[in-house]
Design a protein around this motif. Structure first.
Motif, PDB file in Angstrom:
ATOM      1  N   GLN A   5       0.257  14.709 -32.775  1.00  0.00           N
ATOM      2  CA  GLN A   5       0.979  15.497 -31.560  1.00  0.00           C
ATOM      3  C   GLN A   5       0.096  16.544 -31.056  1.00  0.00           C
ATOM      4  O   GLN A   5       0.510  17.148 -29.992  1.00  0.00           O
ATOM      5  CB  GLN A   5       2.283  16.216 -32.288  1.00  0.00           C
ATOM      6  N   HIS A   8      -2.139  15.223 -27.302  1.00  0.00           N
ATOM      7  CA  HIS A   8      -1.457  15.365 -25.880  1.00  0.00           C
ATOM      8  C   HIS A   8      -2.103  16.781 -25.153  1.00  0.00           C
ATOM      9  O   HIS A   8      -2.655  16.818 -24.088  1.00  0.00           O
ATOM     10  CB  HIS A   8      -0.066  15.174 -25.952  1.00  0.00           C
ATOM     11  N   VAL A  12      -4.095  17.055 -21.607  1.00  0.00           N
ATOM     12  CA  VAL A  12      -3.502  17.200 -20.494  1.00  0.00           C
ATOM     13  C   VAL A  12      -4.422  17.997 -19.347  1.00  0.00           C
ATOM     14  O   VAL A  12      -3.803  17.865 -18.206  1.00  0.00           O
ATOM     15  CB  VAL A  12      -2.071  17.961 -20.632  1.00  0.00           C
ATOM     16  N   THR A  60      -2.991  10.535 -21.422  1.00  0.00           N
ATOM     17  CA  THR A  60      -2.314  11.625 -21.610  1.00  0.00           C
ATOM     18  C   THR A  60      -0.721  11.424 -21.660  1.00  0.00           C
ATOM     19  O   THR A  60      -0.183  11.627 -22.737  1.00  0.00           O
ATOM     20  CB  THR A  60      -2.379  12.770 -20.467  1.00  0.00           C
ATOM     21  N   PHE A  61      -0.091  10.524 -20.863  1.00  0.00           N
ATOM     22  CA  PHE A  61       1.485  10.295 -20.963  1.00  0.00           C
ATOM     23  C   PHE A  61       1.479   9.406 -22.336  1.00  0.00           C
ATOM     24  O   PHE A  61       2.436   9.679 -23.025  1.00  0.00           O
ATOM     25  CB  PHE A  61       1.697   9.198 -19.782  1.00  0.00           C
ATOM     26  N   TYR A  62       0.566   8.538 -22.751  1.00  0.00           N
ATOM     27  CA  TYR A  62       0.857   7.826 -23.914  1.00  0.00           C
ATOM     28  C   TYR A  62       1.015   8.760 -25.094  1.00  0.00           C
ATOM     29  O   TYR A  62       1.803   8.825 -25.884  1.00  0.00           O
ATOM     30  CB  TYR A  62      -0.168   6.857 -24.271  1.00  0.00           C
ATOM     31  N   PHE A  63      -0.246   9.740 -25.253  1.00  0.00           N
ATOM     32  CA  PHE A  63       0.023  10.607 -26.343  1.00  0.00           C
ATOM     33  C   PHE A  63       0.932  11.933 -26.113  1.00  0.00           C
ATOM     34  O   PHE A  63       1.447  12.108 -27.135  1.00  0.00           O
ATOM     35  CB  PHE A  63      -1.473  11.199 -26.490  1.00  0.00           C
ATOM     36  N   GLY A  64       1.629  12.074 -25.104  1.00  0.00           N
ATOM     37  CA  GLY A  64       2.667  12.670 -24.813  1.00  0.00           C
ATOM     38  C   GLY A  64       3.944  12.161 -25.411  1.00  0.00           C
ATOM     39  O   GLY A  64       4.760  12.961 -26.134  1.00  0.00           O
ATOM     40  N   ALA A  67       3.866  12.614 -29.132  1.00  0.00           N
ATOM     41  CA  ALA A  67       3.967  13.749 -29.504  1.00  0.00           C
ATOM     42  C   ALA A  67       5.622  14.348 -29.354  1.00  0.00           C
ATOM     43  O   ALA A  67       5.972  14.985 -30.175  1.00  0.00           O
ATOM     44  CB  ALA A  67       3.262  15.008 -28.483  1.00  0.00           C
ATOM     45  N   GLU A  85       8.739  14.777 -19.613  1.00  0.00           N
ATOM     46  CA  GLU A  85       8.482  13.431 -19.779  1.00  0.00           C
ATOM     47  C   GLU A  85       8.821  12.592 -18.571  1.00  0.00           C
ATOM     48  O   GLU A  85       7.748  11.766 -18.196  1.00  0.00           O
ATOM     49  CB  GLU A  85       9.140  12.808 -20.839  1.00  0.00           C
ATOM     50  N   GLY A  88       5.847  13.435 -16.083  1.00  0.00           N
ATOM     51  CA  GLY A  88       4.595  12.651 -16.586  1.00  0.00           C
ATOM     52  C   GLY A  88       4.633  11.364 -16.344  1.00  0.00           C
ATOM     53  O   GLY A  88       3.653  10.809 -16.036  1.00  0.00           O
ATOM     54  N   GLY A 138       5.529  21.560 -19.269  1.00  0.00           N
ATOM     55  CA  GLY A 138       4.876  21.341 -20.616  1.00  0.00           C
ATOM     56  C   GLY A 138       4.733  22.789 -21.160  1.00  0.00           C
ATOM     57  O   GLY A 138       4.695  22.831 -22.263  1.00  0.00           O
TER      58      GLY A 138
END
Length: 154
Positions: A5, A8, A12, A60-64, A67, A85, A88, A138
């Motif tokens: 988590q 992200h 970013v 970044t979106f994937y890891f967001g 998270a 989200e 993003g 965010g």
């Protein structure tokens, strides 16, 4: 080791910086009459920045998403998170599409004419606005709501 988590928040900054830099670079270069598309010096830099913005937005979106899943598993839910989200996801798709267009123009050595070349920075300025809006929400998640942030005993 870095917790999933926390990846992200590290990532970013990349799509933010790449998209804003791309918009400013293309605006200045375009106003100075430089060719910002095709295989020119400024076209190479511009296409590279567009590609970096697109790729970094996707990662970044994937890891967001990871998270957010972790936060929701811990009982968190917020309309701000949903807005962040959604923005993003839209930014990741838009930047990826824009990167594909810019790489196509570069690969085919297509050089846009003078009036059309100024449309490019206008689109990128809109992208910069999108990434800033996404970052705003965010920031609210972290600084106002403390999502995925360890609180210090005080």
């Amino acid at each position: 080791m870095l917790a999933a988590q926390h990846i992200h928040p590290v990532l970013v900054h990349f799509p933010i910086v790449f998209m804003i830099t791309l918009a400013v670079f293309d605006l200045i270069a375009g106003l100075r009459g430089a060719e910002i598309t095709g295989r020119t010096a400024s076209g190479n830099a511009s296409a590279g920045l567009a590609l970096l913005a697109g790729l970094s937005a996707i990662v970044t979106f994937y890891f967001g998403g990871i998270a957010l899943d972790i936060a929701e598993a811990g009982g968190f839910h917020s309309d701000i998170a949903e807005m962040h989200e959604g923005l993003g996801e839209f930014a990741a798709m838009a930047f990826a599409i824009w990167a594909a267009i810019r790489i196509f123009l570069w690969f085919r050595d297509i050089r846009l004419s003078s009036p059309m070349v100024l449309v490019v920075p206008v689109i990128e300025i809109a992208g910069a606005g999108l990434v800033i809006a996404t970052a705003y929400f965010g920031g609210q998640l972290v600084y106002d709501l403390g999502v995925n942030v360890a609180h210090m005993a005080g």
